[in-house]
Design a protein around this motif. Structure first.
Motif, mmCIF file in Angstrom:
data_model
loop_
_atom_site.group_PDB
_atom_site.id
_atom_site.type_symbol
_atom_site.label_atom_id
_atom_site.label_comp_id
_atom_site.label_asym_id
_atom_site.label_seq_id
_atom_site.Cartn_x
_atom_site.Cartn_y
_atom_site.Cartn_z
ATOM 1 N N ALA A 41 0.858 -1.173 0.000
ATOM 2 C CA ALA A 41 0.000 0.000 0.000
ATOM 3 C C ALA A 41 0.900 1.230 0.000
ATOM 4 O O ALA A 41 1.927 1.257 0.663
ATOM 5 N N PRO A 42 0.528 2.251 -0.768
ATOM 6 C CA PRO A 42 1.367 3.436 -0.826
ATOM 7 C C PRO A 42 1.435 4.120 0.537
ATOM 8 O O PRO A 42 0.458 4.138 1.285
ATOM 9 N N ALA A 43 2.589 4.652 0.848
ATOM 10 C CA ALA A 43 2.768 5.353 2.112
ATOM 11 C C ALA A 43 1.975 6.652 2.083
ATOM 12 O O ALA A 43 1.871 7.301 1.043
ATOM 13 N N PRO A 44 1.414 7.032 3.215
ATOM 14 C CA PRO A 44 0.670 8.284 3.234
ATOM 15 C C PRO A 44 1.588 9.484 3.017
ATOM 16 O O PRO A 44 2.742 9.481 3.427
ATOM 17 N N GLN A 45 1.058 10.473 2.342
ATOM 18 C CA GLN A 45 1.770 11.718 2.086
ATOM 19 C C GLN A 45 1.318 12.726 3.137
ATOM 20 O O GLN A 45 0.132 12.822 3.433
ATOM 21 N N SER A 93 -2.464 13.317 6.838
ATOM 22 C CA SER A 93 -1.896 12.183 6.109
ATOM 23 C C SER A 93 -2.881 11.849 5.003
ATOM 24 O O SER A 93 -4.056 11.613 5.262
ATOM 25 N N GLN A 95 -3.781 9.550 1.519
ATOM 26 C CA GLN A 95 -3.555 8.384 0.661
ATOM 27 C C GLN A 95 -4.576 8.425 -0.462
ATOM 28 O O GLN A 95 -5.672 8.971 -0.291
ATOM 29 N N THR A 96 -4.241 7.830 -1.584
ATOM 30 C CA THR A 96 -5.199 7.707 -2.678
ATOM 31 C C THR A 96 -5.993 6.428 -2.449
ATOM 32 O O THR A 96 -5.439 5.332 -2.448
ATOM 33 N N VAL A 97 -7.296 6.592 -2.208
ATOM 34 C CA VAL A 97 -8.197 5.475 -1.963
ATOM 35 C C VAL A 97 -9.237 5.485 -3.076
ATOM 36 O O VAL A 97 -9.982 6.451 -3.225
ATOM 37 N N ARG A 101 -7.966 11.318 -3.480
ATOM 38 C CA ARG A 101 -7.070 11.675 -2.370
ATOM 39 C C ARG A 101 -7.899 11.792 -1.104
ATOM 40 O O ARG A 101 -8.841 12.568 -1.037
#
Length: 109
Positions: A41-45, A93, A95-97, A101
């Protein structure tokens, strides 16, 4: 007397035994191959800004990221609406869900 009791126990336990039976391993093999492929899973920005507007109907919070740029973000947890007000400086934080975004965490600054 023992045979009827044994037959009854077998009849009651048989469905549980079929549910607990081991699978062919394909599910476990898929999980291992996804892990080996490096799919994570992509890390949160982390995004910093000031709350510009709150729209609970559409589950969005609009943040002012700079003097001339605002951006709407979906909210994953509706309880965040109780934590912020217009003008609050925040770090979120994101994330793309499902291609959107989404704020998955928030802290006031």
């Amino acid at each position: 007397m023992i045979k009827p009791a044994l037959a009854l126990a077998a009849a009651l336990l048989w469905p549980a035994a079929t549910l607990a039976a081991p699978t062919d391993g394909s599910e476990q093999q898929q999980a291992v191959s996804a892990e080996a492929a490096g799919i994570h899973a992509p890390a949160p920005q982390i995004v910093r800004g000031v709350v510009d507007s709150i729209d609970e109907r559409s589950d969005t919070i609009r943040l002012r990221l700079s003097a001339d740029h605002t951006e709407p973000f979906k909210v994953q947890d509706g309880l965040l609406f109780n934590a912020v007000r217009f003008g609050d400086p925040v770090a979120v934080s994101v994330q793309t869900v499902s291609g959107v975004r989404t704020i998955v965490g928030l802290s006031k600054e």
